[in-house]
Design a protein around this motif. Sequence first.
Motif, PDB file in Angstrom:
ATOM      1  N   ILE A  68      66.449 -55.362-112.092  1.00 22.26           N
ATOM      2  CA  ILE A  68      65.181 -55.774-111.869  1.00 22.26           C
ATOM      3  C   ILE A  68      65.086 -57.378-112.899  1.00 22.26           C
ATOM      4  CG2 ILE A  68      62.812 -55.475-112.792  1.00 22.26           C
ATOM      5  CD1 ILE A  68      63.498 -52.484-112.972  1.00 22.26           C
ATOM      6  N   THR A  69      65.045 -58.015-111.931  1.00 21.78           N
ATOM      7  CA  THR A  69      64.714 -59.524-112.481  1.00 21.78           C
ATOM      8  C   THR A  69      63.554 -59.686-113.078  1.00 21.78           C
ATOM      9  OG1 THR A  69      63.960 -60.475-110.338  1.00 21.78           O
ATOM     10  CG2 THR A  69      66.487 -60.554-110.910  1.00 21.78           C
ATOM     11  N   THR A  70      63.369 -60.316-114.134  1.00 18.64           N
ATOM     12  CA  THR A  70      62.041 -60.604-114.894  1.00 18.64           C
ATOM     13  C   THR A  70      61.359 -61.938-114.815  1.00 18.64           C
ATOM     14  OG1 THR A  70      63.273 -60.981-116.957  1.00 18.64           O
ATOM     15  CG2 THR A  70      62.596 -58.676-116.542  1.00 18.64           C
ATOM     16  N   GLY A  71      61.881 -62.759-113.888  1.00 18.25           N
ATOM     17  CA  GLY A  71      61.320 -64.123-113.836  1.00 18.25           C
ATOM     18  C   GLY A  71      61.286 -64.745-115.138  1.00 18.25           C
ATOM     19  N   ASP A  72      60.044 -65.338-115.550  1.00 17.56           N
ATOM     20  CA  ASP A  72      60.186 -66.221-116.759  1.00 17.56           C
ATOM     21  C   ASP A  72      60.059 -65.379-118.092  1.00 17.56           C
ATOM     22  OD1 ASP A  72      60.063 -68.447-115.307  1.00 17.56           O
ATOM     23  OD2 ASP A  72      58.069 -68.788-115.182  1.00 17.56           O
ATOM     24  N   LEU A  73      59.810 -64.070-117.858  1.00 17.61           N
ATOM     25  CA  LEU A  73      59.685 -63.125-119.045  1.00 17.61           C
ATOM     26  C   LEU A  73      61.257 -62.974-119.611  1.00 17.61           C
ATOM     27  CD1 LEU A  73      56.690 -61.057-117.937  1.00 17.61           C
ATOM     28  CD2 LEU A  73      56.692 -63.021-119.465  1.00 17.61           C
ATOM     29  N   ALA A  74      61.184 -62.805-121.026  1.00 20.24           N
ATOM     30  CA  ALA A  74      62.463 -62.255-121.546  1.00 20.24           C
ATOM     31  C   ALA A  74      63.024 -61.018-121.075  1.00 20.24           C
ATOM     32  CB  ALA A  74      62.292 -62.338-123.119  1.00 20.24           C
ATOM     33  N   THR A  75      64.145 -60.700-120.694  1.00 19.81           N
ATOM     34  CA  THR A  75      64.733 -59.473-120.148  1.00 19.81           C
ATOM     35  C   THR A  75      64.610 -58.198-121.048  1.00 19.81           C
ATOM     36  OG1 THR A  75      66.859 -59.919-120.893  1.00 19.81           O
ATOM     37  CG2 THR A  75      66.321 -60.566-118.517  1.00 19.81           C
ATOM     38  N   ASP A  76      64.611 -58.529-122.551  1.00 19.04           N
ATOM     39  CA  ASP A  76      64.624 -57.449-123.504  1.00 19.04           C
ATOM     40  C   ASP A  76      63.042 -57.344-123.800  1.00 19.04           C
ATOM     41  OD1 ASP A  76      64.170 -59.661-124.794  1.00 19.04           O
ATOM     42  OD2 ASP A  76      65.610 -59.326-126.538  1.00 19.04           O
ATOM     43  N   SER A  77      62.077 -57.717-123.294  1.00 21.03           N
ATOM     44  CA  SER A  77      60.800 -57.873-123.388  1.00 21.03           C
ATOM     45  C   SER A  77      60.101 -56.382-123.011  1.00 21.03           C
ATOM     46  CB  SER A  77      60.126 -58.844-123.267  1.00 21.03           C
ATOM     47  OG  SER A  77      59.805 -59.065-121.928  1.00 21.03           O
ATOM     48  N   TYR A  78      60.711 -55.796-121.764  1.00 19.13           N
ATOM     49  CA  TYR A  78      60.377 -54.693-121.055  1.00 19.13           C
ATOM     50  C   TYR A  78      60.913 -53.481-121.661  1.00 19.13           C
ATOM     51  CZ  TYR A  78      58.305 -57.129-117.314  1.00 19.13           C
ATOM     52  OH  TYR A  78      57.478 -57.826-116.469  1.00 19.13           O
ATOM     53  N   SER A  79      59.901 -52.477-121.660  1.00 12.22           N
ATOM     54  CA  SER A  79      60.403 -51.018-121.943  1.00 12.22           C
ATOM     55  C   SER A  79      59.909 -50.294-120.871  1.00 12.22           C
ATOM     56  CB  SER A  79      59.923 -50.350-123.288  1.00 12.22           C
ATOM     57  OG  SER A  79      58.439 -50.542-123.320  1.00 12.22           O
ATOM     58  N   GLY A  80      60.614 -48.970-120.669  1.00 14.92           N
ATOM     59  CA  GLY A  80      60.142 -48.139-119.578  1.00 14.92           C
ATOM     60  C   GLY A  80      60.144 -46.813-120.063  1.00 14.92           C
ATOM     61  N   GLU A  81      59.439 -45.897-118.931  1.00 15.71           N
ATOM     62  CA  GLU A  81      59.327 -44.643-119.121  1.00 15.71           C
ATOM     63  C   GLU A  81      59.747 -43.913-117.610  1.00 15.71           C
ATOM     64  OE1 GLU A  81      55.826 -41.504-120.119  1.00 15.71           O
ATOM     65  OE2 GLU A  81      56.155 -43.144-121.469  1.00 15.71           O
ATOM     66  N   GLY A 111      65.735 -36.616-105.829  1.00 14.70           N
ATOM     67  CA  GLY A 111      64.329 -36.390-106.029  1.00 14.70           C
ATOM     68  C   GLY A 111      63.482 -37.581-105.902  1.00 14.70           C
ATOM     69  N   GLU A 112      62.240 -37.394-106.500  1.00 16.55           N
ATOM     70  CA  GLU A 112      61.517 -38.632-106.602  1.00 16.55           C
ATOM     71  C   GLU A 112      60.651 -38.567-108.035  1.00 16.55           C
ATOM     72  OE1 GLU A 112      57.148 -39.622-104.174  1.00 16.55           O
ATOM     73  OE2 GLU A 112      58.811 -38.982-103.095  1.00 16.55           O
ATOM     74  N   THR A 113      60.499 -39.910-108.552  1.00 13.17           N
ATOM     75  CA  THR A 113      59.830 -39.820-109.816  1.00 13.17           C
ATOM     76  C   THR A 113      59.256 -41.074-109.701  1.00 13.17           C
ATOM     77  OG1 THR A 113      60.212 -39.849-112.216  1.00 13.17           O
ATOM     78  CG2 THR A 113      61.954 -40.839-110.993  1.00 13.17           C
ATOM     79  N   GLU A 114      58.269 -41.439-111.076  1.00 14.77           N
ATOM     80  CA  GLU A 114      57.469 -42.393-111.074  1.00 14.77           C
ATOM     81  C   GLU A 114      58.073 -43.086-112.379  1.00 14.77           C
ATOM     82  OE1 GLU A 114      53.210 -42.784-112.747  1.00 14.77           O
ATOM     83  OE2 GLU A 114      53.134 -42.844-110.559  1.00 14.77           O
ATOM     84  N   VAL A 115      57.961 -44.521-112.209  1.00 14.81           N
ATOM     85  CA  VAL A 115      58.685 -45.517-113.418  1.00 14.81           C
ATOM     86  C   VAL A 115      57.533 -46.428-113.676  1.00 14.81           C
ATOM     87  CG1 VAL A 115      60.305 -47.000-114.003  1.00 14.81           C
ATOM     88  CG2 VAL A 115      60.915 -45.365-112.468  1.00 14.81           C
ATOM     89  N   THR A 116      57.207 -46.418-115.149  1.00 18.59           N
ATOM     90  CA  THR A 116      56.427 -47.220-115.703  1.00 18.59           C
ATOM     91  C   THR A 116      56.766 -48.334-116.679  1.00 18.59           C
ATOM     92  OG1 THR A 116      54.483 -45.486-115.487  1.00 18.59           O
ATOM     93  CG2 THR A 116      54.093 -47.443-116.961  1.00 18.59           C
ATOM     94  N   MET A 117      56.782 -49.328-116.339  1.00 18.45           N
ATOM     95  CA  MET A 117      57.437 -50.439-117.159  1.00 18.45           C
ATOM     96  C   MET A 117      56.180 -51.345-118.006  1.00 18.45           C
ATOM     97  SD  MET A 117      60.451 -52.207-114.973  1.00 18.45           S
ATOM     98  CE  MET A 117      60.674 -53.641-115.984  1.00 18.45           C
ATOM     99  N   THR A 118      56.301 -51.481-119.292  1.00 11.91           N
ATOM    100  CA  THR A 118      55.451 -52.139-119.947  1.00 11.91           C
ATOM    101  C   THR A 118      56.087 -53.323-120.740  1.00 11.91           C
ATOM    102  OG1 THR A 118      55.762 -50.826-121.898  1.00 11.91           O
ATOM    103  CG2 THR A 118      53.856 -50.311-120.481  1.00 11.91           C
ATOM    104  N   ASN A 119      55.413 -54.461-120.902  1.00 14.50           N
ATOM    105  CA  ASN A 119      55.869 -55.525-121.616  1.00 14.50           C
ATOM    106  C   ASN A 119      55.344 -55.713-123.190  1.00 14.50           C
ATOM    107  OD1 ASN A 119      56.217 -58.620-122.176  1.00 14.50           O
ATOM    108  ND2 ASN A 119      57.512 -58.344-120.565  1.00 14.50           N
ATOM    109  N   GLU A 120      56.205 -56.053-124.143  1.00 11.47           N
ATOM    110  CA  GLU A 120      55.853 -56.312-125.340  1.00 11.47           C
ATOM    111  C   GLU A 120      54.986 -57.593-125.755  1.00 11.47           C
ATOM    112  OE1 GLU A 120      59.306 -58.626-127.562  1.00 11.47           O
ATOM    113  OE2 GLU A 120      59.612 -56.282-127.623  1.00 11.47           O
ATOM    114  N   ALA A 121      55.066 -58.360-124.553  1.00 15.33           N
ATOM    115  CA  ALA A 121      54.256 -59.480-124.667  1.00 15.33           C
ATOM    116  C   ALA A 121      52.987 -59.435-124.616  1.00 15.33           C
ATOM    117  CB  ALA A 121      54.689 -60.689-123.839  1.00 15.33           C
ATOM    118  N   GLY A 122      52.269 -58.332-124.100  1.00 10.49           N
ATOM    119  CA  GLY A 122      51.008 -57.898-124.045  1.00 10.49           C
ATOM    120  C   GLY A 122      50.275 -58.912-122.976  1.00 10.49           C
ATOM    121  N   GLY A 123      49.077 -58.467-122.697  1.00 16.83           N
ATOM    122  CA  GLY A 123      48.377 -59.166-121.730  1.00 16.83           C
ATOM    123  C   GLY A 123      48.818 -58.980-120.308  1.00 16.83           C
TER     124      GLY A 123
END
Length: 136
Positions: A68-81, A111-123
């Motif tokens: 997953i490419t993150t564009g202008d956001l830091a690659t380590d700013s995402y966490s995922g579940e 199988g099939e699963t849902e992935v949710t990514m959040t960004n620590e940068a907020g907003g």
Amino acid sequence: MRLTRTFAAVVITVAASALAVGLSGCAASPAEAPTTPIGGDIVAPVTMSADDLQGGSVDLVVGQVLNITTGDLATDSYSGEVADTAVATFVEGTSGGSVETNPGVTAVGPGETEVTMTNEAGGIQPLTFTVVVTAK
């Protein structure tokens, strides 16, 4: 004397040719084409932008990785579940030093699963998508 030199040259040429033909029979035969491709059963990763994943679905096979490419956001700013870790796992991105890696998802079982990514940068709203994994 001329005939003897000519005869000797012919004999040497014939002997050298016979030796070359004889030795070529001793050479290893070319290897047969491998039955599996070089690299074995490695599956190429799928690369997608985080912007393109929202609400979408990604098809992977077991062992394949979603990069997953993150564009202008830091690659380590995402966490995922990942809802079902028997189907896929989230891999955090890294940043710093001389190496930077993108976050991603690794397909581990059908199988099939849902992935949710959040960004620590907020907003930034959580990024949710579905991963569908099939067996190889």
